[in-house]
Design a protein around this motif. Structure first.
Motif, mmCIF file in Angstrom:
data_model
loop_
_atom_site.group_PDB
_atom_site.id
_atom_site.type_symbol
_atom_site.label_atom_id
_atom_site.label_comp_id
_atom_site.label_asym_id
_atom_site.label_seq_id
_atom_site.Cartn_x
_atom_site.Cartn_y
_atom_site.Cartn_z
ATOM 1 N N SER A 1 0.834 -1.203 0.000
ATOM 2 C CA SER A 1 0.000 0.000 0.000
ATOM 3 C C SER A 1 0.868 1.253 0.000
ATOM 4 O O SER A 1 1.859 1.342 0.733
ATOM 5 C CB SER A 1 -0.912 0.010 1.233
ATOM 6 N N LEU A 2 0.515 2.196 -0.852
ATOM 7 C CA LEU A 2 1.107 3.526 -0.859
ATOM 8 C C LEU A 2 -0.038 4.538 -0.877
ATOM 9 O O LEU A 2 -1.014 4.343 -1.605
ATOM 10 C CB LEU A 2 1.988 3.752 -2.083
ATOM 11 N N VAL A 3 0.075 5.578 -0.103
ATOM 12 C CA VAL A 3 -0.922 6.645 -0.122
ATOM 13 C C VAL A 3 -0.297 7.847 -0.828
ATOM 14 O O VAL A 3 0.752 8.344 -0.407
ATOM 15 C CB VAL A 3 -1.380 7.027 1.296
ATOM 16 N N VAL A 4 -0.938 8.272 -1.907
ATOM 17 C CA VAL A 4 -0.376 9.325 -2.751
ATOM 18 C C VAL A 4 -1.377 10.470 -2.857
ATOM 19 O O VAL A 4 -2.531 10.265 -3.241
ATOM 20 C CB VAL A 4 -0.058 8.788 -4.162
ATOM 21 N N GLN A 5 -0.923 11.671 -2.533
ATOM 22 C CA GLN A 5 -1.764 12.858 -2.696
ATOM 23 C C GLN A 5 -1.669 13.350 -4.136
ATOM 24 O O GLN A 5 -0.571 13.476 -4.695
ATOM 25 C CB GLN A 5 -1.318 13.976 -1.761
ATOM 26 N N VAL B 1 11.497 3.466 -2.017
ATOM 27 C CA VAL B 1 10.109 3.577 -1.551
ATOM 28 C C VAL B 1 9.720 2.276 -0.857
ATOM 29 O O VAL B 1 9.946 1.190 -1.394
ATOM 30 C CB VAL B 1 9.159 3.867 -2.736
ATOM 31 N N ARG B 2 9.113 2.387 0.318
ATOM 32 C CA ARG B 2 8.777 1.219 1.116
ATOM 33 C C ARG B 2 7.279 1.144 1.379
ATOM 34 O O ARG B 2 6.548 2.139 1.234
ATOM 35 C CB ARG B 2 9.532 1.233 2.453
ATOM 36 N N ASP B 3 6.865 -0.037 1.757
ATOM 37 C CA ASP B 3 5.463 -0.281 2.073
ATOM 38 C C ASP B 3 4.970 0.730 3.107
ATOM 39 O O ASP B 3 5.613 0.960 4.126
ATOM 40 C CB ASP B 3 5.323 -1.710 2.629
ATOM 41 N N LEU C 1 -2.715 3.316 -3.495
ATOM 42 C CA LEU C 1 -2.274 2.387 -4.528
ATOM 43 C C LEU C 1 -2.026 1.049 -3.852
ATOM 44 O O LEU C 1 -1.262 0.968 -2.886
ATOM 45 C CB LEU C 1 -1.000 2.877 -5.208
ATOM 46 N N ARG C 2 -2.704 0.004 -4.335
ATOM 47 C CA ARG C 2 -2.610 -1.315 -3.728
ATOM 48 C C ARG C 2 -1.795 -2.254 -4.592
ATOM 49 O O ARG C 2 -1.853 -2.196 -5.811
ATOM 50 C CB ARG C 2 -4.015 -1.913 -3.520
#
Length: 489
Positions: free
Chosen positions: A198-202, A271-273, A211-212
């Protein structure tokens, strides 16, 4: 344990096909995988219940180990492994007995985890089993499923050498015969590809998106494409229908941002989880238009390409601070003329290395960079003798009519490697159309029966294969699963 483990697995594997492929890879009996009739939580409650009843040896541990091989950065899975084994969590790199070995053993010997990783991807496909079967039919039974997402399958294969293009075509044909229209891509990575849960992107307006199941091999430049695709076109595209130029930052817990290189993979960018990121429009006024910044951008893209491709080495530059000239060594089989070649009936010989100069002058980026082949070469689109342009000048694609000031130099570097190996050359008949060639003798030889056979023998591409490609073919961004932050499903 059943409720908690089912909850956490459902949060990671929340769609049917990836969940089913994951269980097969973990060694769960395929005939006993339950139907995905209700939701992910109910599915995993059923599965974990079967694991606790002994449906497979060391079931919970084996499943968690396989999950960690797909999502090695996931702290939750690491804690589960520590709890199940009664000790500190191991990463897939710490132990050769990752959970996927059960399936790999049935199919054939498991590939070693050391060294580069050669991967075939099926893009925009959910027919994961068909893809794995097709790859094993072409590449051999040891081909190993690395992961699946709702849109992508990744399968590791033995080193294909110079047969990568032929292997992609063969797998593509196998899939077509199985009724799949997925696109098959080949990549070589210095790391074992994995997923980021999972990444949270503004977005540019501050709207957060999640993003999963993001492949760590995703280029940073694909993140804005995925996020901006969630907006109405009128809100984000310009009058020509193009997305704006963007930058991507990782946002730390203290609110400090770190700018990411768009040409790096998420893995290379660190970039990490669970990381928070933001996409913003790139400023275009003032200093960003200066020549120095264009040169810095080009230099970074060339260096990033060299890091990812062993066949492409930067031998030297003219400056450590702001290089404008790059001497490149390309290691791939191509052709050159021997010193005693008949000038009227040249017969080329194979060469294994090429030296190329890339130069950026003061007219860059308004004009294309100068690219000169400095080692002997025999190619339709490279000037073998001095004339209107200097000896060694390259005339093809992104350096000529297709040049754009925003040229991605990774595209240019890849084009030079393909030129060296005769995977890219002009396909027009030099005796009929007469344009697009710097070496007519090389063009006639390349189109001859003997030339075509020699080109194919070194892993190059025949004229009819190149002719089928469209002139405006572009790289397809990695398809990602995106949803508004906080939305379940």
């Amino acid at each position: 344990m059943r409720q908690e483990l089912a909850r956490d697995l459902a949060a990671i594997f929340d769609t049917e096909e990836p969940a089913r492929e994951f269980l097969r890879e973990a060694g769960y009996p395929a005939s006993r995988i339950p139907p995905f009739t209700s939701n992910a939580r109910a599915f995993w409650l059923n599965v974990v219940g079967e694991l606790e009843r002994g449906i497979m040896a060391n079931g919970p541990e084996a499943v968690v180990r396989t999950a960690l091989s797909w999502y090695p950065d996931n702290d939750l899975l690491a804690k589960w492994l520590a709890e199940l084994t009664g000790g500190a969590a191991e990463t897939p790199q710490d132990t050769p007995t990752t959970a996927g070995s059960a399936t790999a053993t049935e199919a054939g010997p498991r590939l070693e985890d050391s060294g580069p990783c050669f991967v075939l991807y099926a893009i925009t496909s959910d027919q994961h089993s068909a893809f794995v079967d097709a790859v094993r039919a072409v590449a051999g039974p040891e081909a190993e499923l690395l992961y699946t997402t709702p849109h992508v399958s990744a399968v590791r294969i033995p080193d294909p050498g110079q047969r990568a293009d032929q292997m992609v075509a063969a797998v593509q044909q196998e899939l077509s015969q199985r009724g799949s229209n997925a696109t098959v891509n080949y990549e070589r990575h210095p790391f074992r590809p994995y997923l980021i849960a999972s990444l949270v992107v503004q977005g540019p307006d501050g709207q957060p998106y999640e993003l999963r199941a993001v492949p760590a091999s995703t280029l940073v430049s694909d993140i804005p494409f995925a996020v901006l695709s969630q907006y109405d076109d009128e809100a984000v595209r310009n009058r020509r229908g193009e997305f704006p130029r963007t930058v991507v930052d990782v946002v730390g817990a203290d609110g400090q941002t770190r700018r990411l290189d768009p040409n790096q993979t998420l893995h290379e960018a660190g970039v990490r989880d669970g990381d928070a990121m933001q996409v913003a429009a790139q400023a275009t006024a003032g200093s960003t238009q200066r020549w120095q910044q264009w040169v810095e951008r080009a230099s970074a893209q060339i260096e990033a390409y060299a890091r990812r491709h062993d066949e492409f080495d930067i031998v030297k530059t003219n400056s450590r601070e702001l290089p404008t000239q790059f001497t490149i060594r390309i290691t791939t089989t191509g052709f050159a003329l021997p010193e005693d070649a008949d000038p009227y009936r040249p017969e080329p010989v194979e060469v294994g290395q090429h030296e190329v100069l890339i130069a950026l002058d003061r007219e860059f980026p308004r004009e294309a960079p100068l690219v000169l082949w400095q080692s002997p070469v025999f190619h339709p689109n490279i000037a073998r003798l001095p004339g209107p342009l200097p000896k060694g000048a390259v005339c093809l694609g992104a350096l000529m009519d297709a040049y754009r000031p925003d040229l991605d130099f990774a595209e240019l570097c890849g084009m030079l490697v393909d030129i060296a190996g005769y995977r890219n050359y002009e396909v027009l008949d030099p005796d009929e159309e007469g344009e697009g060639y710097f070496d007519r003798q090389a063009a006639r030889w390349a189109r001859s029966a003997a030339g075509q056979d020699a080109i194919e023998a070194i892993g190059g591409r025949r004229v009819h294969e190149l002719a089928r490609e469209t002139a405006d073919q572009e790289r397809v961004p990695m398809p990602l699963t995106v949803r508004a932050w906080g939305v379940q499903g």
